[in-house]
Write a protein that holds these residues in place. Structure first.
Motif, mmCIF file in Angstrom:
data_model
loop_
_atom_site.group_PDB
_atom_site.id
_atom_site.type_symbol
_atom_site.label_atom_id
_atom_site.label_comp_id
_atom_site.label_asym_id
_atom_site.label_seq_id
_atom_site.Cartn_x
_atom_site.Cartn_y
_atom_site.Cartn_z
ATOM 1 N N ALA A 62 50.524 -35.569 -31.483
ATOM 2 C CA ALA A 62 50.064 -34.765 -30.358
ATOM 3 C C ALA A 62 50.367 -33.288 -30.589
ATOM 4 O O ALA A 62 50.292 -32.472 -29.672
ATOM 5 C CB ALA A 62 50.721 -35.240 -29.064
ATOM 6 N N TRP A 131 48.661 -42.853 -23.174
ATOM 7 C CA TRP A 131 48.415 -42.548 -24.588
ATOM 8 C C TRP A 131 49.237 -43.471 -25.485
ATOM 9 O O TRP A 131 48.710 -44.061 -26.428
ATOM 10 C CB TRP A 131 48.736 -41.079 -24.852
ATOM 11 N N TYR A 132 50.523 -43.611 -25.164
ATOM 12 C CA TYR A 132 51.372 -44.462 -26.001
ATOM 13 C C TYR A 132 50.948 -45.927 -25.934
ATOM 14 O O TYR A 132 50.947 -46.619 -26.950
ATOM 15 C CB TYR A 132 52.850 -44.307 -25.641
ATOM 16 N N ASP A 134 47.972 -47.070 -25.397
ATOM 17 C CA ASP A 134 46.738 -47.198 -26.171
ATOM 18 C C ASP A 134 47.027 -47.104 -27.671
ATOM 19 O O ASP A 134 46.345 -47.732 -28.482
ATOM 20 C CB ASP A 134 45.705 -46.164 -25.727
ATOM 21 N N ARG A 135 48.063 -46.362 -28.042
ATOM 22 C CA ARG A 135 48.509 -46.344 -29.445
ATOM 23 C C ARG A 135 49.066 -47.718 -29.830
ATOM 24 O O ARG A 135 48.834 -48.193 -30.937
ATOM 25 C CB ARG A 135 49.570 -45.250 -29.656
ATOM 26 N N TRP A 148 45.482 -37.314 -28.435
ATOM 27 C CA TRP A 148 46.202 -36.830 -27.265
ATOM 28 C C TRP A 148 45.316 -35.973 -26.366
ATOM 29 O O TRP A 148 45.410 -36.022 -25.151
ATOM 30 C CB TRP A 148 47.456 -36.070 -27.678
ATOM 31 N N ASP A 150 42.477 -36.377 -25.388
ATOM 32 C CA ASP A 150 41.724 -37.194 -24.441
ATOM 33 C C ASP A 150 42.580 -37.643 -23.256
ATOM 34 O O ASP A 150 42.049 -38.203 -22.288
ATOM 35 C CB ASP A 150 41.149 -38.427 -25.142
ATOM 36 N N TYR A 151 43.890 -37.417 -23.305
ATOM 37 C CA TYR A 151 44.822 -37.873 -22.261
ATOM 38 C C TYR A 151 45.521 -36.726 -21.555
ATOM 39 O O TYR A 151 45.970 -36.892 -20.428
ATOM 40 C CB TYR A 151 45.896 -38.779 -22.872
#
Length: 155
Positions: A62, A131-132, A134-135, A148, A150-151
């Protein structure tokens, strides 16, 4: 993957839901084995029976830096169903995060919850953990990591 963010009525608890077709033990391993957490959030090493030294490395993706290690307290660990951690945050109270895994219709469902403390914005906390998580999903399926940008909350 299914996404379902919620914020409790008081606006101070972030609850996020994800689900994947993966077996519950595989998702649990991706949450609790350092070699697998390294793929999406960071690494850890045992410190005591109830603590680990955690190094967050995901922030690099990020535009941030690898964070110094912090001592995370394991409040509850019930494999492969529930993990509750206290993560130190500066001089303030720790972040209490809870992850609960269940199986529904052949899918693993993850419920993430964090009570937002201090002057933090629930929207910022939700963006970061979305984000995390989805990671985590990308790591489970060996797909491209989400970006990042996108979030990130608008400014």
């Amino acid at each position: 993957m299914t996404t379902d963010p919620q914020v409790e009525q008081d606006g101070r608890t972030v609850a996020l839901r994800r689900e994947w077709p993966d077996p519950i033990h595989d998702v649990w391993s991706a949450l609790t084995e350092s070699e697998r957490t390294a793929r999406w959030i960071g690494t850890w090493a045992p410190a005591t029976d109830t603590t680990v030294e955690f190094t967050m490395t995901g922030e690099v993706d990020a535009g941030g830096e690898v964070a110094p290690p912090v001592t995370v307290t394991i409040v509850e660990c019930d494999p492969p169903r529930r993990l509750v951690l206290d993560i130190p945050e500066g001089d303030g109270p720790p972040w209490r995060v809870a992850v609960t895994l269940t199986e529904e219709d052949g899918r693993t469902v993850l419920l993430f919850e964090q009570r937002v403390v201090g002057g933090l914005s629930p929207a910022d906390v939700e963006a970061g953990w979305s984000w995390y998580l989805d990671r985590l999903g990308a790591a489970l399926h060996d797909t491209a990591m989400p970006q990042w940008a996108d979030y990130a909350p608008a400014g």
